[in-house]
Design a protein around this motif. Structure first.
Motif, PDB file in Angstrom:
ATOM      1  N   GLU A  75       0.843  -1.192   0.000  1.00 37.48           N
ATOM      2  CA  GLU A  75       0.000   0.000   0.000  1.00 37.48           C
ATOM      3  C   GLU A  75       0.885   1.251   0.000  1.00 37.48           C
ATOM      4  OE1 GLU A  75      -3.320   0.199  -0.105  1.00 37.48           O
ATOM      5  OE2 GLU A  75      -3.588  -1.986  -0.142  1.00 37.48           O
ATOM      6  N   PRO A  76       0.799   2.078  -1.035  1.00 36.20           N
ATOM      7  CA  PRO A  76       1.636   3.287  -1.059  1.00 36.20           C
ATOM      8  C   PRO A  76       1.254   4.307   0.012  1.00 36.20           C
ATOM      9  CG  PRO A  76       0.082   3.323  -2.884  1.00 36.20           C
ATOM     10  CD  PRO A  76      -0.034   1.966  -2.249  1.00 36.20           C
ATOM     11  N   LEU A  77      -0.036   4.304   0.379  1.00 31.44           N
ATOM     12  CA  LEU A  77      -0.543   5.242   1.379  1.00 31.44           C
ATOM     13  C   LEU A  77      -1.230   4.486   2.509  1.00 31.44           C
ATOM     14  CD1 LEU A  77      -2.181   7.856  -1.037  1.00 31.44           C
ATOM     15  CD2 LEU A  77       0.076   7.997   0.022  1.00 31.44           C
ATOM     16  N   LEU A  78      -0.974   4.911   3.736  1.00 30.62           N
ATOM     17  CA  LEU A  78      -1.575   4.281   4.910  1.00 30.62           C
ATOM     18  C   LEU A  78      -2.121   5.359   5.829  1.00 30.62           C
ATOM     19  CD1 LEU A  78       1.310   1.727   5.605  1.00 30.62           C
ATOM     20  CD2 LEU A  78      -0.962   1.157   4.712  1.00 30.62           C
ATOM     21  N   GLY A  79      -2.948   4.938   6.788  1.00 31.82           N
ATOM     22  CA  GLY A  79      -3.532   5.887   7.728  1.00 31.82           C
ATOM     23  C   GLY A  79      -2.960   5.720   9.120  1.00 31.82           C
ATOM     24  N   HIS A  80      -2.923   6.822   9.860  1.00 31.09           N
ATOM     25  CA  HIS A  80      -2.408   6.819  11.230  1.00 31.09           C
ATOM     26  C   HIS A  80      -3.170   7.884  12.015  1.00 31.09           C
ATOM     27  CE1 HIS A  80       0.541   6.503  14.494  1.00 31.09           C
ATOM     28  NE2 HIS A  80       0.607   7.827  14.502  1.00 31.09           N
ATOM     29  N   TYR A  81      -3.305   7.654  13.325  1.00 27.29           N
ATOM     30  CA  TYR A  81      -3.946   8.655  14.181  1.00 27.29           C
ATOM     31  C   TYR A  81      -2.972   9.123  15.254  1.00 27.29           C
ATOM     32  CZ  TYR A  81      -8.417   7.204  12.123  1.00 27.29           C
ATOM     33  OH  TYR A  81      -9.447   6.927  11.252  1.00 27.29           O
ATOM     34  N   ASP A  82      -2.549  10.396  15.153  1.00 23.69           N
ATOM     35  CA  ASP A  82      -1.782  11.030  16.226  1.00 23.69           C
ATOM     36  C   ASP A  82      -2.792  11.555  17.234  1.00 23.69           C
ATOM     37  OD1 ASP A  82       0.995  10.821  15.622  1.00 23.69           O
ATOM     38  OD2 ASP A  82       0.703  12.195  13.964  1.00 23.69           O
ATOM     39  N   PHE A  83      -3.091  10.726  18.237  1.00 20.67           N
ATOM     40  CA  PHE A  83      -4.141  11.038  19.194  1.00 20.67           C
ATOM     41  C   PHE A  83      -5.464  11.213  18.437  1.00 20.67           C
ATOM     42  CE2 PHE A  83      -0.138  12.525  21.100  1.00 20.67           C
ATOM     43  CZ  PHE A  83      -0.135  11.726  22.236  1.00 20.67           C
ATOM     44  N   LEU A  84      -5.981  12.455  18.314  1.00 18.51           N
ATOM     45  CA  LEU A  84      -7.257  12.659  17.621  1.00 18.51           C
ATOM     46  C   LEU A  84      -7.069  13.221  16.209  1.00 18.51           C
ATOM     47  CD1 LEU A  84      -9.371  14.222  20.529  1.00 18.51           C
ATOM     48  CD2 LEU A  84      -9.468  11.892  19.668  1.00 18.51           C
ATOM     49  N   LYS A  85      -5.857  13.193  15.728  1.00 18.34           N
ATOM     50  CA  LYS A  85      -5.565  13.809  14.433  1.00 18.34           C
ATOM     51  C   LYS A  85      -5.197  12.753  13.390  1.00 18.34           C
ATOM     52  CE  LYS A  85      -2.497  17.244  12.308  1.00 18.34           C
ATOM     53  NZ  LYS A  85      -1.358  18.156  12.566  1.00 18.34           N
ATOM     54  N   PRO A  86      -6.034  12.594  12.340  1.00 15.96           N
ATOM     55  CA  PRO A  86      -5.676  11.660  11.262  1.00 15.96           C
ATOM     56  C   PRO A  86      -4.468  12.190  10.488  1.00 15.96           C
ATOM     57  CG  PRO A  86      -8.020  12.238  11.211  1.00 15.96           C
ATOM     58  CD  PRO A  86      -7.353  13.212  12.128  1.00 15.96           C
ATOM     59  N   SER A  87      -3.575  11.296  10.139  1.00 20.01           N
ATOM     60  CA  SER A  87      -2.376  11.676   9.392  1.00 20.01           C
ATOM     61  C   SER A  87      -2.113  10.629   8.324  1.00 20.01           C
ATOM     62  CB  SER A  87      -1.188  11.791  10.350  1.00 20.01           C
ATOM     63  OG  SER A  87      -0.047  12.279   9.677  1.00 20.01           O
ATOM     64  N   LEU A  88      -1.892  11.088   7.100  1.00 24.40           N
ATOM     65  CA  LEU A  88      -1.623  10.179   5.991  1.00 24.40           C
ATOM     66  C   LEU A  88      -0.153   9.768   6.015  1.00 24.40           C
ATOM     67  CD1 LEU A  88      -2.945   8.964   3.369  1.00 24.40           C
ATOM     68  CD2 LEU A  88      -1.916  10.894   2.150  1.00 24.40           C
ATOM     69  N   ILE A  89       0.096   8.458   5.912  1.00 25.69           N
ATOM     70  CA  ILE A  89       1.459   7.922   5.897  1.00 25.69           C
ATOM     71  C   ILE A  89       1.823   7.548   4.463  1.00 25.69           C
ATOM     72  CG2 ILE A  89       3.009   6.143   6.796  1.00 25.69           C
ATOM     73  CD1 ILE A  89       1.937   8.081   8.909  1.00 25.69           C
ATOM     74  N   VAL A  90       2.931   8.114   3.970  1.00 23.09           N
ATOM     75  CA  VAL A  90       3.384   7.846   2.599  1.00 23.09           C
ATOM     76  C   VAL A  90       4.616   6.959   2.671  1.00 23.09           C
ATOM     77  CG1 VAL A  90       4.117   8.862   0.422  1.00 23.09           C
ATOM     78  CG2 VAL A  90       2.553  10.126   1.908  1.00 23.09           C
ATOM     79  N   GLN A  91       4.507   5.718   2.166  1.00 21.69           N
ATOM     80  CA  GLN A  91       5.649   4.794   2.261  1.00 21.69           C
ATOM     81  C   GLN A  91       6.232   4.407   0.915  1.00 21.69           C
ATOM     82  OE1 GLN A  91       5.366   0.731   3.426  1.00 21.69           O
ATOM     83  NE2 GLN A  91       3.228   0.458   2.793  1.00 21.69           N
ATOM     84  N   ASP A  92       5.652   4.845  -0.177  1.00 26.38           N
ATOM     85  CA  ASP A  92       6.182   4.530  -1.499  1.00 26.38           C
ATOM     86  C   ASP A  92       7.200   5.590  -1.905  1.00 26.38           C
ATOM     87  OD1 ASP A  92       5.648   2.949  -4.226  1.00 26.38           O
ATOM     88  OD2 ASP A  92       5.811   5.090  -4.682  1.00 26.38           O
ATOM     89  N   ALA A  93       8.372   5.153  -2.365  1.00 26.92           N
ATOM     90  CA  ALA A  93       9.464   6.082  -2.679  1.00 26.92           C
ATOM     91  C   ALA A  93       9.091   7.067  -3.786  1.00 26.92           C
ATOM     92  CB  ALA A  93      10.720   5.307  -3.076  1.00 26.92           C
ATOM     93  N   ASP A  94       8.354   6.617  -4.804  1.00 31.85           N
ATOM     94  CA  ASP A  94       7.955   7.521  -5.886  1.00 31.85           C
ATOM     95  C   ASP A  94       7.006   8.598  -5.366  1.00 31.85           C
ATOM     96  OD1 ASP A  94       9.482   6.146  -7.726  1.00 31.85           O
ATOM     97  OD2 ASP A  94       7.837   4.826  -8.342  1.00 31.85           O
ATOM     98  N   TYR A  95       6.105   8.199  -4.476  1.00 31.68           N
ATOM     99  CA  TYR A  95       5.174   9.160  -3.886  1.00 31.68           C
ATOM    100  C   TYR A  95       5.933  10.150  -2.987  1.00 31.68           C
ATOM    101  CZ  TYR A  95       1.068   6.338  -5.265  1.00 31.68           C
ATOM    102  OH  TYR A  95       0.091   5.665  -5.963  1.00 31.68           O
TER     103      TYR A  95
END
Length: 518
Positions: A75-95
């Motif tokens: 998955e090039p993009l993943l989701g994460h929650y910093d406490f109550l704040k959604p944050s998009l995680i980018v793990q693909d090198a091209d992205y």
């Protein structure tokens, strides 16, 4: 009267329950953010999101990101929650390359809210946004050109000699805690070459300067509460002027900076260091550049013409804020980086010997350990890069400035947060085969963009990157010329990290045995 009191109590209970129900429902909706968008993520815990283990000091954010990326490797993009704040995680090198370089215009800011009126020292280059960041990056870049660094090297060399002399005098070659020595070396070098002050931390490790330096990145439970508020309610943190910085530390170092500036101006003292350049910046509005080197190209901004767009006053607070961050950021980070490199070289003695041969050879060619010989030590630099990869900070932060659609069709909207999981990228076997193995030869070839990120990449790469690399190389080279390093038996292998540490501090001391070379 009694009936009225009962009625009031019932109303208050209903109000309280309604408020609780509203909060629960509101939090529930927040935690449906990634599910509704079809983005893979780990299940969040109410109020704490995916960060409770960090708060409880059980797991580092690096480990959380690494586990998340391993769970969903495709998955090039993943989701994460910093406490109550959604944050998009980018793990693909091209992205990542798009975010940091190609489409940087959509992700120019780190996303930290600063109340400049209440916390003027927090208005540093790292936290600045938009045009203001571009303007000050443009003005400050000449501070760290190769020419400036070369001129600072003489002071650096003096402290390297002091370090070796100190070790030789004590004759303590067993169970040596190099982390403390290298951090003291780093503090002396930064204080002298950058600010022209002499705290003599190597000779006086219990000095106030050293104690305050240790507190720079020591947050504690109060710091994590502030972080929770800042992450979950940034508008609230800005309104009330919450700061992650320690007020005692700010006061101590700003006093040093102010006194240094005042003394220089009053006595008309000229030195080729950071202070002189900051005085020049405040007086002229710019810093002069001489002998631009191709190695300095990373310092350039993509739109220098922004200087004509808007004018920003260079106040005393602005100057002190930049001085504060340049003085304090490297106090511990460089010493830790050197310690991890010593650890890696001690685990791989053949590589250590090869590095030492290169150091001795380049010193012979260039007439000693100097700026030119260090620059020629390419294998040593490969070792620095590989150690930085293995022991890297957890993430890079970005804020989306304008709606942006990734190649897979997902659109991140203006104002939404994004993070790049640096440690997970550095441990990804697709980018680094045998990722747990120390292999300096990886860097003989040009690295794929978006895969080596200890200092970031693109226009917002760390402005002091070359200065940090120079310091690390110098300290390591100076010690390897004199000693052979081995891991002391009391050191726990593999190294573990403190979960809550911002600097990736080792959980247990790393001890070395030194063998003096003839």
């Amino acid at each position: 009267m009694l009936e009225d009191l009962k009625m009031l109590t019932v109303c208050l209970i209903i109000l309280a329950l309604t408020l609780v129900a509203f909060i629960i429902n509101r939090v529930r909706k927040i935690y449906l953010f990634w599910e509704e968008r079809g983005i893979k993520h780990n299940k969040p815990l109410y109020l704490f999101g995916n960060t409770l283990q960090v708060l409880l000091n059980k797991k580092s954010i690096s480990s959380i990101f690494e586990d998340l990326c391993k769970t969903y490797p495709n998955e090039p993009l993943l989701g994460h929650y910093d406490f109550l704040k959604p944050s998009l995680i980018v793990q693909d090198a091209d992205y990542i390359e798009k975010v940091l370089i190609k489409d940087f215009v959509h992700f120019t800011d780190h996303g930290f809210e600063v109340n400049e009126e209440k916390n003027p020292i927090d208005s540093q280059l790292f936290t600045m946004c938009g045009k203001k960041w571009r303007a000050f990056r443009y003005k400050l870049s000449p501070i760290f050109t190769s020419g400036k660094l070369k001129n600072m090297f003489d002071s650096m060399s003096v402290f390297g000699d002091k370090l070796v002399h100190l070790i030789s005098m004590k004759k303590e070659y067993k169970k040596v805690h190099l982390r403390e020595l290298m951090t003291s070396l780093s503090m002396d070098i930064i204080a002298s070459t950058v600010f022209g002050i002499e705290p003599n931390v190597l000779e006086n490790p219990d000095s106030e300067f050293r104690k305050m330096g240790k507190k720079v990145f020591s947050f504690g439970i109060l710091g994590f509460i502030k972080m929770w508020i800042s992450m979950s309610f940034p508008w609230l943190a800005k309104k009330f002027g919450l700061s992650m910085s320690n007020k005692e530390v700010i006061q101590y170092f700003t006093d040093i900076i102010k006194n240094t500036f005042s003394y220089r101006r009053k006595n008309n003292i000229q030195r080729n260091d950071f202070v002189q350049m900051m005085i020049q910046l405040q007086d002229k509005g710019h810093i002069e550049v001489q002998n631009w080197d191709t190695n300095d190209d990373y310092l350039k901004t993509d739109e220098p013409k922004i200087m004509d767009v808007e004018s920003y006053e260079i106040t005393e607070n602005v100057v002190i804020a930049q001085a504060f961050t340049f003085l304090t950021t490297g106090l511990d980070t460089i010493g830790i980086g050197q310690t991890y490199l010593f650890y890696d070289l001690a685990l791989y003695p053949d590589i250590q010997d090869f590095v030492r041969e290169e150091i001795i050879e380049q010193c012979r060619i260039h007439g000693g350990l100097n700026y030119n010989s260090l620059k020629a030590m390419t294998y040593l630099e490969n070792c620095v890069k590989e150690s930085q990869r293995l022991h890297s900070l957890p993430q890079l932060f970005r804020l989306c400035n304008t709606n942006y659609t990734f190649p897979n069709g997902y659109t991140i909207k203006k104002g939404e947060a994004l993070q790049i999981p640096v440690s997970a990228i550095h441990k990804n076997p697709d980018y680094y085969p045998d990722p747990e193995v120390f292999k300096p030869e990886r860097y003989d070839n040009i690295m794929r963009p978006g895969t080596w990120l200890p200092f970031g990449e693109g226009p917002r790469v760390c402005i002091a990157m070359r200065f940090a690399l120079l310091q690390i190389k110098f300290g390591v080279a100076r010690l390897l010329m004199k000693y052979r390093l081995r891991i002391n038996p009391q050191t726990k292998i593999p190294v573990e990290y403190l979960p809550q540490s911002v600097l990736l501090e080792p959980k247990y001391p790393i001890y070395f045995d030194l063998e003096e070379l003839s």
